[in-house]
Structures are given as structure tokens and as C-alpha cells.
Design a protein around this motif. Structure first.
Motif, PDB file in Angstrom:
ATOM      1  N   ALA A  17       8.021  -8.603 -13.994  1.00  0.00           N
ATOM      2  CA  ALA A  17       8.239  -7.605 -15.049  1.00  0.00           C
ATOM      3  C   ALA A  17       7.096  -6.478 -14.743  1.00  0.00           C
ATOM      4  N   GLN A  18       7.510  -5.406 -15.416  1.00  0.00           N
ATOM      5  CA  GLN A  18       6.605  -4.367 -15.137  1.00  0.00           C
ATOM      6  C   GLN A  18       5.596  -4.110 -15.964  1.00  0.00           C
ATOM      7  N   THR A  19       4.812  -5.030 -16.021  1.00  0.00           N
ATOM      8  CA  THR A  19       3.386  -5.025 -17.022  1.00  0.00           C
ATOM      9  C   THR A  19       2.431  -4.124 -16.059  1.00  0.00           C
ATOM     10  N   ASP A  20       1.185  -3.776 -16.895  1.00  0.00           N
ATOM     11  CA  ASP A  20       0.231  -3.405 -15.961  1.00  0.00           C
ATOM     12  C   ASP A  20      -0.269  -4.236 -14.837  1.00  0.00           C
ATOM     13  N   TRP A  21      -0.359  -3.645 -13.618  1.00  0.00           N
ATOM     14  CA  TRP A  21      -0.670  -4.466 -12.559  1.00  0.00           C
ATOM     15  C   TRP A  21      -1.013  -3.614 -11.096  1.00  0.00           C
ATOM     16  N   ILE A  22      -1.919  -4.320 -10.334  1.00  0.00           N
ATOM     17  CA  ILE A  22      -2.208  -3.431  -8.927  1.00  0.00           C
ATOM     18  C   ILE A  22      -1.743  -4.315  -8.000  1.00  0.00           C
ATOM     19  N   CYS A  23      -1.122  -3.305  -7.052  1.00  0.00           N
ATOM     20  CA  CYS A  23      -0.546  -3.854  -5.917  1.00  0.00           C
ATOM     21  C   CYS A  23      -1.505  -4.438  -4.796  1.00  0.00           C
ATOM     22  N   ASP A  24      -1.611  -5.686  -4.206  1.00  0.00           N
ATOM     23  CA  ASP A  24      -2.555  -6.356  -3.533  1.00  0.00           C
ATOM     24  C   ASP A  24      -2.350  -5.802  -2.224  1.00  0.00           C
ATOM     25  N   GLY A  25      -1.147  -4.853  -1.728  1.00  0.00           N
ATOM     26  CA  GLY A  25      -1.288  -4.337  -0.325  1.00  0.00           C
ATOM     27  C   GLY A  25      -1.969  -2.869  -0.348  1.00  0.00           C
ATOM     28  N   CYS A  26      -1.430  -1.899  -1.137  1.00  0.00           N
ATOM     29  CA  CYS A  26      -2.119  -0.846  -1.161  1.00  0.00           C
ATOM     30  C   CYS A  26      -3.043  -0.305  -2.189  1.00  0.00           C
ATOM     31  N   GLU A  27      -3.151  -1.266  -3.276  1.00  0.00           N
ATOM     32  CA  GLU A  27      -4.171  -1.233  -4.494  1.00  0.00           C
ATOM     33  C   GLU A  27      -3.836   0.004  -5.439  1.00  0.00           C
ATOM     34  N   ARG A  28      -2.603   0.415  -5.437  1.00  0.00           N
ATOM     35  CA  ARG A  28      -2.173   1.343  -6.430  1.00  0.00           C
ATOM     36  C   ARG A  28      -1.930   0.418  -7.710  1.00  0.00           C
ATOM     37  N   SER A  29      -2.151   1.231  -8.886  1.00  0.00           N
ATOM     38  CA  SER A  29      -1.618   0.757  -9.989  1.00  0.00           C
ATOM     39  C   SER A  29      -0.509   1.104 -10.362  1.00  0.00           C
ATOM     40  N   SER A  30       0.185   0.150 -11.287  1.00  0.00           N
ATOM     41  CA  SER A  30       1.638   0.482 -11.821  1.00  0.00           C
ATOM     42  C   SER A  30       1.696   1.684 -12.459  1.00  0.00           C
ATOM     43  N   ALA A  31       0.512   2.373 -12.952  1.00  0.00           N
ATOM     44  CA  ALA A  31       0.736   3.686 -13.649  1.00  0.00           C
ATOM     45  C   ALA A  31       0.893   4.691 -12.698  1.00  0.00           C
ATOM     46  N   SER A  32       0.364   4.582 -11.391  1.00  0.00           N
ATOM     47  CA  SER A  32       0.842   5.546 -10.309  1.00  0.00           C
ATOM     48  C   SER A  32       2.257   5.712  -9.968  1.00  0.00           C
ATOM     49  N   ASP A  42       4.374 -16.454  -7.814  1.00  0.00           N
ATOM     50  CA  ASP A  42       3.804 -17.488  -9.120  1.00  0.00           C
ATOM     51  C   ASP A  42       2.859 -18.381  -8.872  1.00  0.00           C
ATOM     52  N   LYS A  43       2.774 -18.810  -7.418  1.00  0.00           N
ATOM     53  CA  LYS A  43       1.964 -19.706  -6.750  1.00  0.00           C
ATOM     54  C   LYS A  43       0.473 -19.408  -6.791  1.00  0.00           C
ATOM     55  N   CYS A  44       0.309 -17.734  -6.366  1.00  0.00           N
ATOM     56  CA  CYS A  44      -1.106 -17.535  -6.090  1.00  0.00           C
ATOM     57  C   CYS A  44      -1.394 -16.135  -6.790  1.00  0.00           C
ATOM     58  N   ASP A  45      -0.821 -15.599  -7.579  1.00  0.00           N
ATOM     59  CA  ASP A  45      -0.870 -14.581  -8.371  1.00  0.00           C
ATOM     60  C   ASP A  45      -0.930 -13.337  -7.471  1.00  0.00           C
ATOM     61  N   HIS A  46      -0.273 -13.143  -6.469  1.00  0.00           N
ATOM     62  CA  HIS A  46      -0.227 -11.967  -5.503  1.00  0.00           C
ATOM     63  C   HIS A  46       0.873 -11.088  -6.029  1.00  0.00           C
ATOM     64  N   ASP A  47       0.554  -9.922  -6.275  1.00  0.00           N
ATOM     65  CA  ASP A  47       1.606  -8.735  -6.443  1.00  0.00           C
ATOM     66  C   ASP A  47       1.812  -7.664  -5.189  1.00  0.00           C
ATOM     67  N   LEU A  48       2.977  -7.347  -4.841  1.00  0.00           N
ATOM     68  CA  LEU A  48       3.214  -6.146  -4.148  1.00  0.00           C
ATOM     69  C   LEU A  48       4.251  -5.316  -4.650  1.00  0.00           C
ATOM     70  N   CYS A  49       3.793  -3.960  -4.447  1.00  0.00           N
ATOM     71  CA  CYS A  49       4.808  -2.980  -4.802  1.00  0.00           C
ATOM     72  C   CYS A  49       6.135  -3.279  -3.967  1.00  0.00           C
ATOM     73  N   GLN A  50       7.147  -2.324  -4.294  1.00  0.00           N
ATOM     74  CA  GLN A  50       8.195  -2.376  -3.283  1.00  0.00           C
ATOM     75  C   GLN A  50       8.031  -1.770  -1.955  1.00  0.00           C
ATOM     76  N   ARG A  51       7.141  -0.621  -1.947  1.00  0.00           N
ATOM     77  CA  ARG A  51       6.955  -0.156  -0.687  1.00  0.00           C
ATOM     78  C   ARG A  51       6.025  -1.061   0.280  1.00  0.00           C
ATOM     79  N   CYS A  52       5.058  -1.685  -0.397  1.00  0.00           N
ATOM     80  CA  CYS A  52       4.366  -2.480   0.672  1.00  0.00           C
ATOM     81  C   CYS A  52       5.171  -3.578   0.952  1.00  0.00           C
ATOM     82  N   LYS A  53       6.261  -4.335   0.165  1.00  0.00           N
ATOM     83  CA  LYS A  53       7.074  -5.452   0.568  1.00  0.00           C
ATOM     84  C   LYS A  53       7.835  -4.833   1.721  1.00  0.00           C
TER      85      LYS A  53
END
Length: 141
Positions: A17-32, A42-53
Motif C-alpha cells: 500500500a502507498q502509505t507514508d514510507w521511506i525507501c531503504d535503498g535511496c532514502e526518498r520519502s513517498s511524498a517525493s 513482510d518478514k523484516c519491514d524493508h521497503d524499496l521504491c520501484q526505481r531501487c528494485k
């Protein structure tokens, strides 16, 4: 290199889901960038944006890295067994019938076919050496 669909801990990432979050790869926020898709482990709560993936996917493009083999490894009995074992594990994880990604499964099958067919492997190794400027006395002749 990390798998194209893995978090920094190696777990599978799922669209989230697109809630407020920060990418663990580039550290950009969802607002950017509101248009970027979020991928979450879901196992360790890491988030990546599509670009970092996608960047991680590009890092893992070479067939050897995808199948956890040393680059230019000979397909002797030991490496063939390792390739089959890793392919089997990743195929179970990535198979579309098991909820996996069609593109990931296609890349995996292509890598296995290329590395297990002697002529394809020879040509692939030559091209890979050219890409990485690792000629080391090899030629395409």
C-alpha cells in the motif's frame, strides 16, 4: 548481488500500500514521488521504491549471479548440481503458478539454458567478458 525481488535481507518483496514510507535503498520519502510503487518485505519491514528494485534487478542481470555461481564457472559435476539446486529453489519461489513473476521465471529459465548449453555458455562468456572489459586473452574468433 541481491535477487530482483529480494529485500536487503534476501526475503521476497511484495507490492504494498502507498502509505507514508521511506525507501531503504535511496532514502526518498513517498511524498517525493507519488507515482513510484512501493515494494515491502513482510518478514523484516524493508521497503524499496520501484526505481531501487529495478536497480537491484539490473545488478543481478548476469546469469551467474542470478544462479549464485562464480562468474565464468565451468559446468563440472559440482557446479551443475549447484545450478540445478538453486534453479529449483528459485523456480519454486518465482513460478507464476505459485504467485511468482513471469519475467523473473523467464530470466531464470534463460540463465539455466544458457549456462547448461556448452555453445551458448561459450558465446555468453565471451560477450560478458567484453561487457566487463575482461578479455584476458579470450577472443570471439
Amino acid at each position: 548481488p541481491l535477487c530482483a525481488v529480494a529485500c536487503p535481507e534476501g526475503h521476497k518483496l511484495e507490492p504494498a500500500a502507498q502509505t507514508d514510507w521511506i525507501c531503504d535503498g535511496c532514502e526518498r520519502s513517498s511524498a517525493s514521488c507519488e507515482l513510484e510503487q512501493r515494494f515491502r518485505c513482510d518478514k523484516c519491514d524493508h521497503d524499496l521504491c520501484q526505481r531501487c528494485k529495478l536497480e537491484r534487478q539490473a545488478q543481478d542481470e548476469d546469469h551467474y549471479g542470478l544462479l549464485h555461481l562464480e562468474r565464468y564457472a565451468d559446468m563440472d559435476k559440482e557446479n551443475s548440481k549447484k545450478l540445478q539446486r538453486i534453479f529449483g529453489q528459485k523456480a519454486l519461489w518465482n513460478h507464476p503458478d505459485k504467485g511468482g513473476d513471469v519475467q523473473a521465471m523467464t530470466r531464470l529459465t534463460l540463465a539455466k539454458t544458457c549456462l547448461t548449453t556448452p555453445d551458448l555458455k561459450r558465446r555468453y562468456d565471451i560477450e560478458l567478458r567484453k561487457q566487463h572489459e575482461e578479455l584476458n586473452g579470450w577472443s570471439s574468433a
